[in-house]
Design a protein around this motif. Structure first.
Motif, PDB file in Angstrom:
ATOM      1  N   TYR A 269       0.819  -1.209   0.000  1.00 45.73           N
ATOM      2  CA  TYR A 269       0.000   0.000   0.000  1.00 45.73           C
ATOM      3  C   TYR A 269       0.858   1.266   0.000  1.00 45.73           C
ATOM      4  CZ  TYR A 269      -3.403   3.513   1.289  1.00 45.73           C
ATOM      5  OH  TYR A 269      -4.167   4.649   1.294  1.00 45.73           O
ATOM      6  N   ASP A 270       1.911   1.289   0.808  1.00 44.05           N
ATOM      7  CA  ASP A 270       2.765   2.480   0.855  1.00 44.05           C
ATOM      8  C   ASP A 270       3.521   2.669  -0.456  1.00 44.05           C
ATOM      9  OD1 ASP A 270       4.042   4.730   2.207  1.00 44.05           O
ATOM     10  OD2 ASP A 270       5.843   3.494   2.192  1.00 44.05           O
ATOM     11  N   GLU A 271       3.766   1.585  -1.184  1.00 49.43           N
ATOM     12  CA  GLU A 271       4.558   1.687  -2.403  1.00 49.43           C
ATOM     13  C   GLU A 271       3.761   2.197  -3.597  1.00 49.43           C
ATOM     14  OE1 GLU A 271       6.257  -2.165  -2.927  1.00 49.43           O
ATOM     15  OE2 GLU A 271       7.742  -1.899  -1.315  1.00 49.43           O
ATOM     16  N   VAL A 272       2.463   1.916  -3.637  1.00 50.02           N
ATOM     17  CA  VAL A 272       1.696   2.228  -4.854  1.00 50.02           C
ATOM     18  C   VAL A 272       1.369   3.714  -4.998  1.00 50.02           C
ATOM     19  CG1 VAL A 272       0.742  -0.083  -5.089  1.00 50.02           C
ATOM     20  CG2 VAL A 272      -0.480   1.595  -3.690  1.00 50.02           C
ATOM     21  N   LYS A 273       1.138   4.390  -3.900  1.00 49.46           N
ATOM     22  CA  LYS A 273       0.969   5.857  -3.823  1.00 49.46           C
ATOM     23  C   LYS A 273      -0.310   6.420  -4.457  1.00 49.46           C
ATOM     24  CE  LYS A 273       4.939   6.377  -1.788  1.00 49.46           C
ATOM     25  NZ  LYS A 273       4.979   6.514  -0.331  1.00 49.46           N
ATOM     26  N   PHE A 274      -0.725   5.904  -5.608  1.00 46.58           N
ATOM     27  CA  PHE A 274      -1.807   6.549  -6.355  1.00 46.58           C
ATOM     28  C   PHE A 274      -2.877   5.534  -6.733  1.00 46.58           C
ATOM     29  CE2 PHE A 274      -3.104   8.217 -10.761  1.00 46.58           C
ATOM     30  CZ  PHE A 274      -4.158   8.958 -10.251  1.00 46.58           C
ATOM     31  N   GLY A 275      -4.135   5.858  -6.394  1.00 47.25           N
ATOM     32  CA  GLY A 275      -5.253   4.988  -6.712  1.00 47.25           C
ATOM     33  C   GLY A 275      -6.432   5.761  -7.262  1.00 47.25           C
ATOM     34  N   ILE A 276      -7.388   5.014  -7.815  1.00 42.33           N
ATOM     35  CA  ILE A 276      -8.612   5.600  -8.360  1.00 42.33           C
ATOM     36  C   ILE A 276      -9.797   5.187  -7.501  1.00 42.33           C
ATOM     37  CG2 ILE A 276     -10.195   5.662 -10.333  1.00 42.33           C
ATOM     38  CD1 ILE A 276      -7.592   7.083 -10.878  1.00 42.33           C
ATOM     39  N   PHE A 277     -10.613   6.171  -7.137  1.00 43.95           N
ATOM     40  CA  PHE A 277     -11.849   5.982  -6.396  1.00 43.95           C
ATOM     41  C   PHE A 277     -12.992   6.026  -7.413  1.00 43.95           C
ATOM     42  CE2 PHE A 277     -13.352   7.630  -1.914  1.00 43.95           C
ATOM     43  CZ  PHE A 277     -13.766   6.350  -1.591  1.00 43.95           C
ATOM     44  N   VAL A 278     -13.953   5.138  -7.301  1.00 43.68           N
ATOM     45  CA  VAL A 278     -15.072   5.111  -8.239  1.00 43.68           C
ATOM     46  C   VAL A 278     -16.378   5.125  -7.461  1.00 43.68           C
ATOM     47  CG1 VAL A 278     -16.194   3.860 -10.122  1.00 43.68           C
ATOM     48  CG2 VAL A 278     -13.695   3.811  -9.913  1.00 43.68           C
ATOM     49  N   HIS A 279     -17.149   6.203  -7.589  1.00 45.02           N
ATOM     50  CA  HIS A 279     -18.480   6.291  -6.984  1.00 45.02           C
ATOM     51  C   HIS A 279     -19.506   6.047  -8.092  1.00 45.02           C
ATOM     52  CE1 HIS A 279     -16.650   7.881  -3.357  1.00 45.02           C
ATOM     53  NE2 HIS A 279     -17.827   7.911  -2.774  1.00 45.02           N
ATOM     54  N   TRP A 280     -20.177   4.904  -8.010  1.00 40.01           N
ATOM     55  CA  TRP A 280     -21.112   4.488  -9.067  1.00 40.01           C
ATOM     56  C   TRP A 280     -22.245   3.735  -8.413  1.00 40.01           C
ATOM     57  CZ3 TRP A 280     -20.619  -0.093 -12.898  1.00 40.01           C
ATOM     58  CH2 TRP A 280     -21.358   0.163 -14.074  1.00 40.01           C
ATOM     59  N   GLY A 281     -23.464   4.178  -8.652  1.00 38.70           N
ATOM     60  CA  GLY A 281     -24.608   3.531  -8.026  1.00 38.70           C
ATOM     61  C   GLY A 281     -25.900   4.077  -8.584  1.00 38.70           C
ATOM     62  N   VAL A 282     -26.996   3.807  -7.916  1.00 43.96           N
ATOM     63  CA  VAL A 282     -28.310   4.276  -8.376  1.00 43.96           C
ATOM     64  C   VAL A 282     -28.343   5.797  -8.443  1.00 43.96           C
ATOM     65  CG1 VAL A 282     -30.782   4.310  -7.820  1.00 43.96           C
ATOM     66  CG2 VAL A 282     -29.479   2.208  -7.533  1.00 43.96           C
ATOM     67  N   PHE A 283     -27.556   6.457  -7.605  1.00 44.28           N
ATOM     68  CA  PHE A 283     -27.500   7.923  -7.639  1.00 44.28           C
ATOM     69  C   PHE A 283     -26.968   8.446  -8.975  1.00 44.28           C
ATOM     70  CE2 PHE A 283     -23.859   6.166  -5.279  1.00 44.28           C
ATOM     71  CZ  PHE A 283     -22.812   6.512  -6.120  1.00 44.28           C
ATOM     72  N   SER A 284     -26.328   7.560  -9.771  1.00 44.09           N
ATOM     73  CA  SER A 284     -25.814   7.968 -11.078  1.00 44.09           C
ATOM     74  C   SER A 284     -26.931   8.108 -12.112  1.00 44.09           C
ATOM     75  CB  SER A 284     -24.787   6.942 -11.583  1.00 44.09           C
ATOM     76  OG  SER A 284     -23.761   6.740 -10.634  1.00 44.09           O
ATOM     77  N   VAL A 285     -28.157   7.659 -11.767  1.00 42.36           N
ATOM     78  CA  VAL A 285     -29.283   7.777 -12.695  1.00 42.36           C
ATOM     79  C   VAL A 285     -29.858   9.193 -12.687  1.00 42.36           C
ATOM     80  CG1 VAL A 285     -31.551   6.884 -13.334  1.00 42.36           C
ATOM     81  CG2 VAL A 285     -29.779   5.318 -12.510  1.00 42.36           C
ATOM     82  N   PRO A 286     -30.319   9.713 -11.544  1.00 41.73           N
ATOM     83  CA  PRO A 286     -30.727  11.123 -11.582  1.00 41.73           C
ATOM     84  C   PRO A 286     -29.538  12.026 -11.893  1.00 41.73           C
ATOM     85  CG  PRO A 286     -30.674  10.314  -9.307  1.00 41.73           C
ATOM     86  CD  PRO A 286     -30.535   9.114 -10.205  1.00 41.73           C
ATOM     87  N   ALA A 287     -28.338  11.664 -11.406  1.00 43.78           N
ATOM     88  CA  ALA A 287     -27.094  12.389 -11.728  1.00 43.78           C
ATOM     89  C   ALA A 287     -27.277  13.888 -11.515  1.00 43.78           C
ATOM     90  CB  ALA A 287     -26.654  12.082 -13.156  1.00 43.78           C
ATOM     91  N   PHE A 288     -27.814  14.217 -10.358  1.00 40.74           N
ATOM     92  CA  PHE A 288     -28.072  15.621 -10.025  1.00 40.74           C
ATOM     93  C   PHE A 288     -27.595  15.885  -8.608  1.00 40.74           C
ATOM     94  CE2 PHE A 288     -30.770  18.800  -7.970  1.00 40.74           C
ATOM     95  CZ  PHE A 288     -30.659  19.863  -8.850  1.00 40.74           C
ATOM     96  N   GLY A 289     -26.910  16.990  -8.404  1.00 42.06           N
ATOM     97  CA  GLY A 289     -26.508  17.415  -7.062  1.00 42.06           C
ATOM     98  C   GLY A 289     -25.303  16.678  -6.535  1.00 42.06           C
ATOM     99  N   SER A 290     -25.520  15.450  -6.041  1.00 37.57           N
ATOM    100  CA  SER A 290     -24.416  14.645  -5.517  1.00 37.57           C
ATOM    101  C   SER A 290     -24.894  13.218  -5.300  1.00 37.57           C
ATOM    102  CB  SER A 290     -23.887  15.218  -4.193  1.00 37.57           C
ATOM    103  OG  SER A 290     -24.657  14.786  -3.097  1.00 37.57           O
ATOM    104  N   GLU A 291     -23.970  12.368  -4.869  1.00 37.86           N
ATOM    105  CA  GLU A 291     -24.303  10.968  -4.602  1.00 37.86           C
ATOM    106  C   GLU A 291     -25.201  10.812  -3.381  1.00 37.86           C
ATOM    107  OE1 GLU A 291     -20.982  12.118  -2.102  1.00 37.86           O
ATOM    108  OE2 GLU A 291     -21.472  12.410  -4.224  1.00 37.86           O
ATOM    109  N   TRP A 292     -25.394  11.898  -2.635  1.00 36.21           N
ATOM    110  CA  TRP A 292     -26.332  11.906  -1.508  1.00 36.21           C
ATOM    111  C   TRP A 292     -27.752  12.295  -1.978  1.00 36.21           C
ATOM    112  CZ3 TRP A 292     -25.369  12.306   4.183  1.00 36.21           C
ATOM    113  CH2 TRP A 292     -24.122  11.773   4.538  1.00 36.21           C
ATOM    114  N   PHE A 293     -28.057  12.014  -3.235  1.00 36.26           N
ATOM    115  CA  PHE A 293     -29.318  12.463  -3.833  1.00 36.26           C
ATOM    116  C   PHE A 293     -30.529  12.054  -3.007  1.00 36.26           C
ATOM    117  CE2 PHE A 293     -33.027  12.103  -6.505  1.00 36.26           C
ATOM    118  CZ  PHE A 293     -32.984  13.246  -7.275  1.00 36.26           C
ATOM    119  N   TRP A 294     -30.620  10.752  -2.655  1.00 30.43           N
ATOM    120  CA  TRP A 294     -31.808  10.263  -1.943  1.00 30.43           C
ATOM    121  C   TRP A 294     -31.967  10.990  -0.611  1.00 30.43           C
ATOM    122  CZ3 TRP A 294     -32.611   4.447  -0.235  1.00 30.43           C
ATOM    123  CH2 TRP A 294     -33.952   4.251   0.095  1.00 30.43           C
ATOM    124  N   TRP A 295     -30.856  11.133   0.126  1.00 31.07           N
ATOM    125  CA  TRP A 295     -30.935  11.814   1.421  1.00 31.07           C
ATOM    126  C   TRP A 295     -31.332  13.281   1.255  1.00 31.07           C
ATOM    127  CZ3 TRP A 295     -31.459  10.962   6.374  1.00 31.07           C
ATOM    128  CH2 TRP A 295     -31.243  12.022   7.256  1.00 31.07           C
TER     129      TRP A 295
END
Length: 846
Positions: free
Chosen positions: A41-67
């Motif tokens: 983990y210390d050696e790799v340094k750089f990673g990609i985060f992926v936020h993908w879910g039902v909130f990607s359908v309305p795709a408005f505001g943020s991933e906290w759409f339902w709340w």
């Protein structure tokens, strides 16, 4: 000694058996936190985060759409739904449209690999509860039992976590959504014990720190502490910054604007800063509901990869260097690997030479530009640092380039060895006085002292009001109280009743002091009256939190992150008076109040400076000063940066502690051999605010500047005091002085900050002149207008290369040498200076 066959076999058996003794972790934080972080983990340094879910359908505001729609009932989300969807439409109705019809896992893999990322964190389940894999458990359960039952954890969270780990064998578990309940509710320690002991990924898996309320930055694997965590110094524990390319949301937004996005240079600067401070960088993108990564995200990811293809060796598997950053020419961040140091500069110098002040070179040093194998020409600076002749820099859309500095072996070896030999100080003055003063203190030169407390309510006489009234029974104070001002209603008025009148209704925000160009400030944390400026647990009398309708809260405590004054003794504390009556043979006051408060203050606010006071009635052995300082220097959270003064018991002044201030308004005639400080109040009669202050009692701006210049010329720091009102305001006359100092410093500050005393401190050939120096430059600060066009200085020894300028005016001045030593300079028209002080900068003089 001869080793027998039996002994050898026994030893080999121990080694052999040890390889089969596997560490087992128990379900408690002490055990779990002892697990070493897997090295990958210390050696790799750089990673990609992926936020993908039902909130990607309305795709408005943020991933906290339902709340935001149904929980917070945010008007923007409610309006969006009412305009675009029929009545009765539920969040679950979005799920059928999460079809990912264009999802191509090979394309995603190609993009992520091209980015240079070494790991990917996919949001398997966000706070809405929808899982991105075929979980056998229901996806929309809710717990409403006040966390006294664990139905949700036992029937959904734990089964899903075990299913996820056993089915997909992830190398990293990025927990989130934990903050509403303690780790005991989530059964976090139980799960982690299984994960580390018995799971199929037990030897490689890495976890973060989000395992329950109170766990952030404290328990788990590595720390990410908070979203977009941005420390200023390298944390002592492995850490990560998670950052979204879309600065407004982690999930994809159809209404995203270009101005909301990080551009490539900003991303690279952020990545480099994180790695230089020992962290990992997890960069988020939010795919569309169709399963595509927006071209604007892809463009940035491929841009990162192109930069890492050239500069990656300065990122992957590196360690923080002894210096993380500098800004001698342009912003530079350092990383290191074995005997190599990398200097990553994130701005084009626009010149052929680049100066680095931190590296210490040797005759074997080799400098190259990553992407260009040819060694570069360089020259050492006088004491430390290097000047490098740059080639034509290649085009870099990331606006960042890397210098590789090889063969820094001797110095790095010393650092490597020193890292295993940490100096420990014993609780005696011989050891404590040997501690080097942290460098920052000598460099800052000028600070603000703030005396603010209950004494600010009567605002009469001085901050010693209570003592003068009840202790010394000073007639002026007794008479003042006997007159019963309008705000006193009770016949037997006590000092404690003044506390309710100490408010900050006018809004004192001391952090704005920084606008005065003043690098350090100090707040009085406990004056000699048994009242604290923070909510102290062991306080046996009154703390500020027990005050009136509005007490100073976090706004005032911000300044305690910088420095704090702390009075050891208290005039009327019964514990102290009892100890005093015993001849200080008992230590009830110290053990029950002073030491607990000092530890509470340090642990809670982590001040860079402890300004002790009120010590003179008892010896340091009574105060347990050496014991406290040994803890402060060895084990406290500020052990590497904290600075202290010399007020730790009768006889300690100008003899023991950190720097010396010897006495209030200490004014030596020669440069002391030890680092020192002068504390001085703008109001020459009091440190606290006085309502009966007169203009004639105040230092004017020229007097303050003269005093500060004299102090700095003699190697001291200047701590200037102001006393705020009980309302929490800084009187305009004080503000005027402070802003005046800042205006003068804006022009002349380079002759003050980070300077050293010169071989001559002062002269008076024409007008009073004080000298400071920095490297090969000497500054001559004259604190009176010569009222003539020529100006003579007798101390400097010039050469043909000497250059003289007036700070604030870049034009070189004409000058002529005197016969033996010194020179005459032709002055320009001096600019108007309310401070009545100007500075000549003398380059290349002796």
């Amino acid at each position: 000694m001869q080793v027998t066959r039996s002994q050898m076999l026994q030893f080999l058996c121990l080694l052999f058996c040890a390889s089969f003794i596997e560490t087992r972790y128990t379900p408690d934080w002490a055990s779990l936190d002892s697990r070493p972080l897997p090295e990958w983990y210390d050696e790799v340094k750089f990673g990609i985060f992926v936020h993908w879910g039902v909130f990607s359908v309305p795709a408005f505001g943020s991933e906290w759409f339902w709340w935001n729609w149904k929980g917070a009932e945010n008007p923007a989300y409610v309006q969006f739904m009412s305009k675009n969807y029929p009545p009765g439409f539920s969040y679950a109705d979005f799920a059928p449209d999460f079809h990912a019809q264009f999802f191509d896992p090979d394309e995603w893999a190609d993009i992520f690999e091209a980015s240079g990322a070494k790991y990917v964190v996919l949001t398997s389940k966000h706070h809405e509860g929808f899982t991105n894999w075929g979980s056998p458990n229901s996806w929309n359960w809710n717990s409403q039992a006040g966390f006294k039952t664990q139905e949700f954890v036992e029937k959904k969270v734990m089964p899903e976590l075990h299913n996820l780990v056993n089915r997909y064998k992830p190398d990293l578990i990025w927990s989130d959504g934990d903050w509403e309940a303690p780790d005991t509710y989530w059964n976090s320690t139980g799960f982690l014990a299984w994960l580390y002991n018995d799971s199929p990924v037990k030897d490689v898996v890495v976890t973060n720190d989000r395992w329950g309320a109170g766990c952030y930055c404290k328990h788990g694997g590595y720390y990410n502490c908070a979203d977009k965590y941005t420390p200023e110094q390298p944390p002592k524990h492995k850490w990560e910054k998670c950052q979204s390319m879309d600065t407004v949301s982690w999930g994809y937004r159809r209404n995203m604007k270009l101005s909301d996005l990080m551009d490539l240079p900003t991303i690279i600067k952020d990545l480099v800063y994180v790695v230089a401070l020992g962290g990992n960088y997890l960069l988020n993108v939010g795919p569309t509901a169709d399963g595509t990564i927006a071209p604007v995200f892809e463009e940035r990811l491929r841009g990162i990869g192109a930069w890492l293809k050239v500069n990656g060796e300065a990122i992957y598997a590196t360690k923080p260097w002894r210096v993380q950053a500098e800004n001698a020419t342009v912003p530079v961040w350092y990383t290191s690997k074995n005997s190599t140091v990398y200097a990553i500069f994130t701005s084009n110098p626009m010149k052929s030479a680049l100066m680095l002040s931190a590296p210490r070179t040797s005759s074997s040093t080799v400098v190259t530009l990553l992407g260009n194998p040819k060694p570069l020409k360089w020259a050492p600076l006088h004491s430390t640092g290097i000047i490098i002749l740059l080639p034509d820099l290649p085009l870099s859309p990331a606006e960042a380039w890397t210098l590789k500095l090889d063969w820094m072996l001797q110095f790095l070896c010393l650092l490597f060895c020193a890292s295993f030999i940490e100096t420990r100080y014993t609780p005696d003055w011989a050891s404590l006085d040997s501690r080097p003063l942290p460098e920052w203190y000598d460099e800052v030169k000028f600070g603000i002292f703030v005396h603010w407390g209950v004494f600010s309510v009567p605002a009469f006489g001085s901050e010693w009001f209570w003592w003068n009234w009840k202790g010394a029974e000073n007639p002026a104070y007794v008479q003042f109280m006997s007159k019963k001002p309008a705000w006193i209603q009770l016949p037997a008025w006590s000092f404690f009743q003044l506390i309710s009148m100490l408010t900050s209704d006018m809004g004192l925000h001391l952090i704005s002091m920084r606008s005065f160009l003043i690098p350090t400030s100090g707040l009085i944390s406990s004056r000699l009256l048994e009242q604290n400026m923070w909510s102290s647990h062991p306080n046996t009398t009154k703390a500020l939190q027990t005050g009136g309708p509005r007490t100073p809260g976090t706004g005032i405590l911000l300044i305690l992150d910088l420095t704090g004054i702390f009075s050891l003794y208290e005039w009327f504390n019964p514990l102290y008076l009892s100890d005093k009556q015993s001849g200080f043979k008992t230590q009830e006051f110290v053990e029950r109040k002073v030491m607990p408060e000092l530890h509470n203050l340090v642990n809670r606010y982590k001040p860079d400076l402890i300004w002790s006071d009120g010590d003179w009635e008892a010896p340091d052995t009574y105060w347990n000063s050496t014991g406290f300082l040994a803890w402060l220097y060895n084990d406290s959270p500020v052990k590497d940066v904290v600075v202290t003064n010399d007020r730790w018991g009768a006889g300690c002044y100008c003899k023991h502690g950190g720097y010396y201030n010897c006495a209030d308004k200490y004014t030596p005639e020669q440069p002391p051999k030890h680092k020192w400080e002068k504390c001085q109040s703008v109001d020459t009669l009091s440190w606290g605010y006085r309502r009966n202050i007169k203009l004639s009692d105040l230092m004017d701006l020229p007097t303050i500047i003269k005093d500060m210049v004299y102090v700095v010329a003699l190697g001291g720091n200047y701590l200037l005091n102001v006393g705020p009102t009980a309302d929490g305001t800084i009187a305009p006359v004080f503000e005027e002085r402070l802003r005046g100092i800042g205006a003068w410093m804006k022009v002349n500050g380079e002759a003050i900050y980070a300077t050293k005393p010169w071989r001559v401190q002062a002269e008076n050939a024409t007008v009073p002149v004080w000298y400071t120096s920095k490297h090969s430059t000497v500054y001559a600060i004259f604190t009176s207008n010569p009222m003539q066009t020529t100006f003579m200085l007798s101390a400097p020894k010039t050469s043909y290369n000497t250059v003289v300028t007036l700070l604030g005016n870049p034009e070189p001045l004409k000058w002529a040498p005197l016969e033996t030593s010194g020179f005459i300079v032709v002055l320009p028209d001096l600019p108007f200076s309310p401070a009545e002080a100007w500075t000549l900068k003398l380059d290349k003089v002796a």
